[in-house]
Design an enzyme around this catalytic site. Structure first.
Site, short mmCIF file in Angstrom:
data_model
loop_
_atom_site.label_atom_id
_atom_site.label_comp_id
_atom_site.label_asym_id
_atom_site.label_seq_id
_atom_site.Cartn_x
_atom_site.Cartn_y
_atom_site.Cartn_z
N ARG A 180 -4.02 4.00 6.75
CA ARG A 180 -4.77 3.57 5.33
C ARG A 180 -5.42 4.71 4.62
O ARG A 180 -6.35 4.35 3.89
CB ARG A 180 -5.78 2.60 6.23
N LYS A 181 -5.14 5.83 5.11
CA LYS A 181 -6.19 7.04 4.28
C LYS A 181 -5.26 7.58 3.21
O LYS A 181 -4.25 7.11 3.10
CB LYS A 181 -6.37 8.04 5.21
N VAL A 182 -5.53 8.69 2.60
CA VAL A 182 -4.67 9.06 1.62
C VAL A 182 -3.45 9.63 1.71
O VAL A 182 -2.49 9.22 1.11
CB VAL A 182 -5.59 10.26 0.96
#
Ligand SMILES: *Cc1c(COP(=O)(O)O)cnc(C)c1O
Length: 378
Positions: A180-182
């Site tokens: 879900r992060k970059v």
């Protein structure tokens, strides 16, 4: 149309490269983790990077090397993912919740200062959804009160503060590599810092505090009998994950640019919808746009959750905005009132945004959002 809420950017080359690692026979933490750490440190402008199993274990190790333990307090925003506070609890210390700046959703330095007591050991600003917190203010607070700063930079790889990279400024910054992060390694975390001695201790603590690494032992010319000068954890990343991380770093600039283009396209349209408020980017910050948070106001004809429900019905999954930790049963013992945090948790929704989102998908989201945001309550 069915629009995904989030999706990591993968090029299709990763499988073959990870297979090479497996074929090498070295699958646990080894040379690839080391290479990934070096590439990560170079990218964020830090002297050192230490890989871990998650941002949560990174935060917990970071607090531990700062000396946080039972009886200590760590000031955190409540408006954050629950892991921010859990990492404090994992050290046996107490998270003390302070309110946010309502425009940036980041910990308010004045509120943090008011929360300082004799027991405060660390202030943990969060660069919420990749928007840098006001770091000069926090570093100044730390210097004035003799308090350490540990950054929760879970969503902030590639963000800058006054032209400086997040991960290069503070004593310790912790990143997440969850999908879900970059960028992602499946699961994973990274601590960046400039002090090689602390980095060395962190590398030992994450591997049971053994005084010699597996890599060093395998390349030694003589018998090595290891020793354990202190107690530690197992927070090791695998070389398979690190190989994926190296691939992801190569795409980072493109990912950041795509996220920015899509966020700007969202904002251009949302500015024209009176019941919705687009997120801001203060002059001092370049954000990562890890999430696109929209605030609903009193002009919205339906409730926030009704809006989310109608969008879901249209094939558009959304999420509530960032949670408030102090309002969860797990932290029911925290009796603070935090008006700005509570309002933000109530009034924000996160729209789908991921690097490979097409303009067609985004136009569909915008069309449905606009329709519901002006429609009469059913
Ligand atoms: C996602 C997130 C975490 C936890 O990251 P993990 O890698 O899943 O442990 C911590 N803090 C914030 C602000 C996050 O968004």
């Amino acid at each position: 149309m069915q629009v995904p809420f989030a999706k990591p950017h993968l090029t299709g080359r990763e499988g073959a490269l990870v297979a090479e690692v497996i074929a090498s026979g070295w699958v646990s933490q080894g040379p690839k983790v080391r290479a990934f750490e070096e590439a990560f440190a170079a990218r964020v402008g830090a002297a050192e990077a230490v890989a871990t199993t998650s941002c949560t274990t990174a935060l917990q190790l970071a607090l531990y090397v700062m000396g946080v333990g039972p009886g200590d307090e760590v000031i955190v925003p409540s408006l954050s993912f629950i892991a921010t506070a859990n990492s404090v609890w994992q050290c046996g210390a107490t998270p003390v919740f302070a309110d946010i700046d309502p425009d940036t959703y980041n910990l308010d330095p004045d509120a943090a200062e008011r929360a300082i007591t004799e027991r405060t050991k660390v202030i943990m600003p969060v660069h919420q959804v990749g928007l840098p917190a006001d770091m000069d203010r926090f570093l100044d607070l730390g210097a004035r009160y003799g308090i350490e700063i540990v950054e929760d930079a879970a969503c902030a790889i590639g963000a800058t503060y006054k032209g400086r990279q997040i991960g290069s400024m503070g004593p310790l910054a912790c990143f997440s590599l969850h999908p879900r992060k970059v960028i992602t390694t499946g699961e994973g975390g990274m601590i960046t810092l400039n002090d090689p001695q602390v980095a060395d201790r962190l590398r030992k603590l994450r591997a049971h505090a053994m005084d010699v690494s597996d890599l060093a032992r395998h390349s030694a010319k003589d018998v090595v009998i290891e020793s354990y000068p202190e107690r530690g954890w197992n927070s090791r990343m695998t070389d398979m994950q690190a190989q994926l991380g190296l691939c992801q770093l190569e795409s980072l600039d493109w990912i950041l640019q795509r996220r920015r283009e899509l966020a700007e396209r969202y904002s251009a349209a949302i500015t024209h919808i009176p019941s919705l408020e687009a997120p801001v980017e203060p002059d001092y910050a370049v954000r990562t746009w890890q999430s696109y948070c929209v605030r609903v106001n009193a002009r919205l004809p339906i409730g926030r959750t009704d809006l989310m429900r109608r969008l879901l019905h249209d094939g558009i999954p959304t999420r509530r905005g960032v949670m408030t930790i102090h309002e969860e049963p797990a932290y029911a013992d925290a009796t603070v009132r935090l008006p700005h945090s509570e309002a933000a948790a109530r009034d924000v929704i996160i729209l789908p945004l991921f690097p490979d989102m097409t303009e067609e998908q985004q136009d569909y989201v915008l069309e449905r959002v606009a329709t519901h945001a002006v429609a009469q309550a059913a």
